[in-house]
Design a protein around this motif. Structure first.
Motif, mmCIF file in Angstrom:
data_model
loop_
_atom_site.group_PDB
_atom_site.id
_atom_site.type_symbol
_atom_site.label_atom_id
_atom_site.label_comp_id
_atom_site.label_asym_id
_atom_site.label_seq_id
_atom_site.Cartn_x
_atom_site.Cartn_y
_atom_site.Cartn_z
ATOM 1 N N TRP A 1 41.527 38.549 28.425
ATOM 2 C CA TRP A 1 40.500 37.658 28.963
ATOM 3 C C TRP A 1 40.870 37.114 30.334
ATOM 4 O O TRP A 1 40.004 36.926 31.189
ATOM 5 C CB TRP A 1 40.211 36.536 27.974
ATOM 6 N N TYR A 2 42.169 36.856 30.573
ATOM 7 C CA TYR A 2 42.587 36.429 31.911
ATOM 8 C C TYR A 2 42.339 37.536 32.934
ATOM 9 O O TYR A 2 41.923 37.265 34.068
ATOM 10 C CB TYR A 2 44.066 36.047 31.922
ATOM 11 N N THR A 3 42.558 38.779 32.532
ATOM 12 C CA THR A 3 42.319 39.902 33.439
ATOM 13 C C THR A 3 40.835 40.002 33.793
ATOM 14 O O THR A 3 40.473 40.217 34.959
ATOM 15 C CB THR A 3 42.810 41.215 32.800
ATOM 16 N N LYS A 4 39.970 39.818 32.799
ATOM 17 C CA LYS A 4 38.527 39.829 33.075
ATOM 18 C C LYS A 4 38.126 38.684 33.992
ATOM 19 O O LYS A 4 37.274 38.844 34.870
ATOM 20 C CB LYS A 4 37.728 39.757 31.774
ATOM 21 N N ALA A 5 38.739 37.520 33.795
ATOM 22 C CA ALA A 5 38.431 36.374 34.655
ATOM 23 C C ALA A 5 38.895 36.637 36.083
ATOM 24 O O ALA A 5 38.205 36.261 37.043
ATOM 25 C CB ALA A 5 39.085 35.102 34.106
ATOM 26 N N LEU A 6 40.031 37.288 36.240
ATOM 27 C CA LEU A 6 40.520 37.597 37.584
ATOM 28 C C LEU A 6 39.673 38.646 38.277
ATOM 29 O O LEU A 6 39.610 38.684 39.509
ATOM 30 C CB LEU A 6 41.981 38.048 37.530
ATOM 31 N N GLU A 7 39.010 39.510 37.517
ATOM 32 C CA GLU A 7 38.081 40.460 38.126
ATOM 33 C C GLU A 7 36.908 39.721 38.768
ATOM 34 O O GLU A 7 36.384 40.146 39.794
ATOM 35 C CB GLU A 7 37.568 41.446 37.084
#
Length: 168
Positions: A144-150
């Protein structure tokens, strides 16, 4: 003659520092003794206990807090989120209710539903990552952090949390 002037200057500075320290110490000691005295007003108990005289009430009803009313409101919010699974705001409100009381695990399904309803909302993605992080489910938090960083690649807090997921 110059040697004597330097000596008197140093002695004067030292004496001034000692006198200043003693004065500041006595003022602080007097302030600590004054604050240790009990308040004369509003010490009978209740929500206003310990407030200075004339302070307005801090909330609640006349008898203090209303936990039964608060529980009913929380339950209504959760029931609304369950009965309206397509309502993004209801899902977020229910998740916030659980998060505020420190119950991360029950908040996760509501946050996931909110993320599915509005996948472009960066805050809900971050909240979902934080929820999984707090629940010690670091692999899910990473996702989820990776999606937020996208969505927001310059968010330093999310980058830090993502790094912590690899550490833990």
């Amino acid at each position: 003659m110059k040697k004597d002037n330097v000596l008197f200057g140093i002695a004067g500075l030292l004496l001034g520092a000692i006198i200043g320290f003693m004065f500041a110490n006595s003022v602080n000691r007097n302030a600590a003794q004054t604050s240790a005295l009990p308040m004369t007003a509003n010490t009978a108990g209740g929500p206003n206990q310990g407030l200075p005289p004339g302070h307005p009430p801090t909330g609640g009803d006349e008898t203090g807090s209303n936990p039964a009313g608060m529980q009913a409101e929380v339950q209504q919010t959760i029931d609304r989120a369950k009965s309206e699974p397509q309502n993004f705001d209801a899902q977020i409100q229910a998740a916030n209710m659980f998060t505020q009381i420190g119950r991360t695990e029950p908040a996760l399904p509501f946050l996931e539903a909110a993320a599915k309803l509005n996948p472009t909302d960066t805050k809900s993605l971050i909240d979902l990552g934080n929820g999984y992080f707090d629940a010690d489910k670091f692999e899910e938090a990473e996702k989820w952090y990776t999606k937020a960083l996208e969505k927001d690649p310059k968010n330093v807090n999310v980058r830090t949390d993502l790094g912590l997921t690899f550490f833990f």
